[in-house]
Design an enzyme around this catalytic site. Structure first.
Site, mmCIF file in Angstrom:
data_model
loop_
_atom_site.group_PDB
_atom_site.id
_atom_site.type_symbol
_atom_site.label_atom_id
_atom_site.label_comp_id
_atom_site.label_asym_id
_atom_site.label_seq_id
_atom_site.Cartn_x
_atom_site.Cartn_y
_atom_site.Cartn_z
ATOM 1 N N SER A 118 0.828 -1.200 0.000
ATOM 2 C CA SER A 118 0.000 0.000 0.000
ATOM 3 C C SER A 118 0.874 1.266 0.000
ATOM 4 O O SER A 118 1.755 1.395 -0.843
ATOM 5 C CB SER A 118 -0.936 -0.063 1.213
ATOM 6 O OG SER A 118 -1.947 0.895 1.138
ATOM 7 N N ASP A 123 -8.330 -3.762 -7.333
ATOM 8 C CA ASP A 123 -8.009 -3.130 -6.055
ATOM 9 C C ASP A 123 -8.606 -1.726 -6.028
ATOM 10 O O ASP A 123 -8.427 -0.945 -6.961
ATOM 11 C CB ASP A 123 -6.484 -3.084 -5.918
ATOM 12 C CG ASP A 123 -5.987 -2.492 -4.611
ATOM 13 O OD1 ASP A 123 -6.795 -1.970 -3.827
ATOM 14 O OD2 ASP A 123 -4.767 -2.552 -4.379
ATOM 15 N N HIS A 162 -6.841 -5.693 -1.425
ATOM 16 C CA HIS A 162 -5.727 -4.747 -1.297
ATOM 17 C C HIS A 162 -4.710 -5.374 -0.360
ATOM 18 O O HIS A 162 -4.944 -5.519 0.836
ATOM 19 C CB HIS A 162 -6.257 -3.425 -0.723
ATOM 20 C CG HIS A 162 -5.203 -2.378 -0.525
ATOM 21 N ND1 HIS A 162 -4.554 -1.779 -1.565
ATOM 22 C CD2 HIS A 162 -4.721 -1.811 0.611
ATOM 23 C CE1 HIS A 162 -3.707 -0.874 -1.083
ATOM 24 N NE2 HIS A 162 -3.778 -0.880 0.234
#
Length: 528
Positions: free
Chosen positions: A210, A430, A459
């Site tokens: 991320s 995502d 994710h």
């Protein structure tokens, strides 16, 4: 990424005091580089990670003044056990604002033992986060229920939410004004190099999820010669830092919410809300209107409901729990079910207050935001018409940046031709970091390899149950092998099957799911 799912509580690490002895030979330093910080690791085992060790290291608050005021970074480590040692592997769960101390144990225990044994797996709390000091906490209780409805229906209701955002920004400046000028991704990346020197290593291996992908890319831009291996999972678009990236999220999360509604419809035998996804989605919005008028249990209003269902956009393993509460409310007006699922998925505790404070501090400082509120309003209105699920919620989450007390910086371009091959992994659907960001990063990092999970919507996709993805990760960490293809992606893996509904009593009880995916997403949290 400031919330945590209560059913998936990550095991935290207790951090030892500041340390005194350095392990192994220190990396070479230039005349302008201060001596390597001194480290001493102490045992801090947990039930899940019995070999975990902890330490702290000091870094300059302002890296332009290395001998000035210092911050303290909390570290964790699972030490290598194999004769073959490939150096430190720093792991980061994202954010900005995510604590990484438990990531070391998770990654070390999730990789094949033979591979994990060759690395010192290092977790860390970035500056301002968790057990690092000073830790930011601008306005405790900012997310306490019941908040105003996120979707404004009048100038007055919009003004109420603007006032809340402005109050948060003002509180940050009053409480942490001496630190905010140094809360940015470049400073955090320079902290990574302090950690590298403290570890006595010439180079780093890095594995980020991320926002951690952007942090890793910025580190690689600053210190390309110090990167040995670079893994980026669920990739931030480096061209959209940060306002445009949030607008892209609005559309993507709406698509994932529609996917959730379609899954509920497909499982009508369990949930009884109909077989038409559009009708299921309409039932969700009727539920939202109900709690906007009368918060469920006096706790879950419209904004809290959005916060509760947002994690389903990050990880479909949460869908059975969310669907059970959704159906219980729609069919039986079971307010208790909504309150329980809110407490597990949407409520913000003290660590969430800290995470949000760091999130805003870094994102508001990293890059410019629209100067005029009319831009925020017009963009939100335009997107909300097509993607209503979280557009205004996301607007208010980032709105402190409209009045941030510290001026913004310019994002660092991450284009890089000096790196060894990097491994990039991305799901096509995502929502938090849409697919285009991984393609952009792949193009910017010369020689990188892109592995795509086709049809996947989660994710954070490695070490979460997809054996195909994990084989690529394992090969790369074993000897640097990356796949090479001729198309946009170098390799494609099929997505995992969608979750199955849980027995009603298990879902309603929010029973612990100890799958790899659940453990990972309990650590990653939400909001990047």
């Amino acid at each position: 990424m400031t919330k945590r799912a209560g059913i998936l509580v990550a095991v935290g690490a207790t951090v030892a005091g500041l340390l005194t002895a350095a392990p192994g030979p220190a990396a070479a330093t230039s005349a302008s580089t201060p001596p390597a910080p001194k480290l001493k690791w102490t045992d801090c085992p947990t039930e899940s990670y019995p070999t975990l060790q902890c330490a702290k290291v000091r870094a300059p608050l302002d890296h332009r003044r290395p001998s000035g005021r210092q911050v303290t970074l909390a570290l964790s480590r699972v030490p290598h056990t194999a004769k073959k040692f490939q150096g430190p592997l720093l792991v980061n769960p994202g954010g900005p604002g995510g604590s990484g101390l438990s990531m070391a144990g998770f990654v070390a225990s999730s990789l094949p033992k033979k591979v994990a044994a060759q690395y010192d797996v290092i977790g860390f709390d970035p500056r301002g986060v968790g057990k690092s000091t000073p830790a930011l906490n601008c306005l405790p209780g900012h997310f306490d229920p019941v908040r105003p409805d996120s979707v404004p229906t009048s100038y007055r209701s919009e003004r109420i939410n603007r006032d809340r955002a402005e109050a948060f920004a003002r509180a940050c400046g009053e409480k942490h004004g001496d630190v905010l000028p140094y809360m940015d991704t470049v400073s955090a990346a320079k902290d990574l190099d302090v950690i590298r020197r403290a570890l006595g290593s010439r180079q780093l291996n890095y594995f980020g999820y991320s926002y951690g992908t952007y942090l890793g890319a910025v580190y690689a831009k600053l210190y390309p010669e110090r990167v040995r291996r670079l893994v980026l999972d669920s990739v931030v678009d480096p061209d959209d830092v940060w306002y445009e990236g949030n607008l892209g999220q609005d559309y993507a999360f709406d698509d994932r919410h529609k996917a959730f509604a379609a899954w509920v419809a497909k499982n009508d035998a369990t949930y009884g809300l109909g077989t038409d996804p559009a009708r299921v989605e309409a039932a969700w919005y009727r539920m939202r209107a109900d709690v906007a008028r009368t918060p469920a249990g006096g706790t879950v209003g419209a904004s809290e409901l959005e916060d509760t269902f947002l994690p389903g956009g990050y990880y479909n393993g949460y869908w059975p729990y969310l669907a059970e509460a959704f159906a219980a409310y729609v069919k039986n007006r079971d307010a208790e079910a909504l309150v329980e699922v809110y407490e597990n998925f949407g409520a913000v505790d003290a660590s969430g207050d800290n995470g949000y404070s760091v999130y805003t501090a870094v994102q508001c400082r990293d890059a410019g935001w629209p100067e005029h509120w009319s831009t925020w309003r017009n963009d939100s209105r335009r997107i909300h018409k097509k993607a209503p699920f979280m557009t205004w919620n996301n607007t208010w989450y980032n709105a402190p940046c409209a009045n941030w007390p510290v001026p913004p910086l310019r994002p660092l371009p991450v284009n890089n031709r000096q790196l060894p091959p990097a491994l990039i992994l991305q799901a096509t659907d995502d929502a938090a970091t849409p697919y285009g960001g991984a393609v952009s990063m792949h193009r910017k990092l010369k020689g990188s390899s892109l592995v795509v999970e086709e049809g996947g919507g989660n994710h954070g996709i490695t070490l979460s149950g997809n054996d195909c993805l994990d084989r690529h990760l394992t090969a790369y960490l074993t000897d640097g092998t990356v796949p090479r293809g001729r198309g946009e992606a170098d390799a494609v893996c099929a997505a995992l099957p969608e979750p199955k509904p849980l027995p009603a009593e298990k879902a309603a009880a929010q029973s612990v799911d100890n799958s790899k995916g659940s453990r990972l997403h309990g650590l990653l949290g939400f909001r990047r």
